[in-house]
Design a protein around this motif. Structure first.
Motif, PDB file in Angstrom:
ATOM      1  N   CYS A  44     -27.005 -39.091 -10.087  1.00  0.00           N
ATOM      2  CA  CYS A  44     -26.352 -37.955 -10.738  1.00  0.00           C
ATOM      3  C   CYS A  44     -27.331 -37.395 -11.768  1.00  0.00           C
ATOM      4  O   CYS A  44     -27.849 -38.150 -12.592  1.00  0.00           O
ATOM      5  N   PRO A  45     -27.598 -36.090 -11.747  1.00  0.00           N
ATOM      6  CA  PRO A  45     -28.525 -35.530 -12.728  1.00  0.00           C
ATOM      7  C   PRO A  45     -27.971 -35.548 -14.156  1.00  0.00           C
ATOM      8  O   PRO A  45     -28.727 -35.512 -15.117  1.00  0.00           O
ATOM      9  N   VAL A  54     -19.939 -38.295  -0.566  1.00  0.00           N
ATOM     10  CA  VAL A  54     -20.450 -37.001  -0.124  1.00  0.00           C
ATOM     11  C   VAL A  54     -19.461 -35.901  -0.496  1.00  0.00           C
ATOM     12  O   VAL A  54     -18.273 -35.980  -0.172  1.00  0.00           O
ATOM     13  N   HIS A  55     -19.949 -34.882  -1.193  1.00  0.00           N
ATOM     14  CA  HIS A  55     -19.124 -33.748  -1.610  1.00  0.00           C
ATOM     15  C   HIS A  55     -19.138 -32.652  -0.550  1.00  0.00           C
ATOM     16  O   HIS A  55     -18.157 -31.955  -0.344  1.00  0.00           O
ATOM     17  N   GLY A  56     -20.259 -32.499   0.129  1.00  0.00           N
ATOM     18  CA  GLY A  56     -20.400 -31.467   1.148  1.00  0.00           C
ATOM     19  C   GLY A  56     -21.810 -31.483   1.715  1.00  0.00           C
ATOM     20  O   GLY A  56     -22.647 -32.285   1.319  1.00  0.00           O
ATOM     21  N   CYS A  83     -20.508 -37.149  -8.287  1.00  0.00           N
ATOM     22  CA  CYS A  83     -20.618 -38.267  -9.214  1.00  0.00           C
ATOM     23  C   CYS A  83     -19.279 -39.020  -9.264  1.00  0.00           C
ATOM     24  O   CYS A  83     -18.216 -38.409  -9.353  1.00  0.00           O
ATOM     25  N   GLU A  84     -19.358 -40.340  -9.200  1.00  0.00           N
ATOM     26  CA  GLU A  84     -18.139 -41.156  -9.232  1.00  0.00           C
ATOM     27  C   GLU A  84     -17.732 -41.547 -10.660  1.00  0.00           C
ATOM     28  O   GLU A  84     -16.668 -42.089 -10.874  1.00  0.00           O
ATOM     29  N   ASP A  85     -18.590 -41.222 -11.629  1.00  0.00           N
ATOM     30  CA  ASP A  85     -18.306 -41.516 -13.036  1.00  0.00           C
ATOM     31  C   ASP A  85     -17.475 -40.362 -13.611  1.00  0.00           C
ATOM     32  O   ASP A  85     -17.932 -39.238 -13.669  1.00  0.00           O
TER      33      ASP A  85
END
Length: 87
Positions: A44-45, A54-56, A83-85
């Protein structure tokens, strides 16, 4: 054909082990190479944590230098991760 794809992947992406060649098409005036990322997760940036959700995805087309007088087009399937956070 499988051997051709493996060899082409080695030649085109020597320093990028995370890229895999999945298809090659020669339609006469252009050579089209389908590539896909091997990575299953990304950083995650914002927070730097790893995510595999996966978002897309989208297709990106990049033109490269000609080979034997014909255009070369890379078709890249790029995935976007979420991001899962929660923070």
């Amino acid at each position: 054909m499988r051997e051709v794809l493996l060899r082409l992947g080695e030649l085109l992406f020597l320093s990028a082990s995370e890229i895999r060649v999945v298809s090659v098409q020669d339609d006469g005036d252009a050579i089209r190479v389908g590539v896909r990322a091997r990575t299953a997760k990304a950083h995650c940036p914002g927070c730097g944590s790893w995510s595999g959700r996966v978002h897309g995805s989208c297709l990106r087309f990049r033109a490269d230098l000609p080979v034997a007088g014909r255009r070369v087009v890379l078709r890249l399937r790029a995935r976007r991760f979420a991001c899962e956070d929660a923070s």
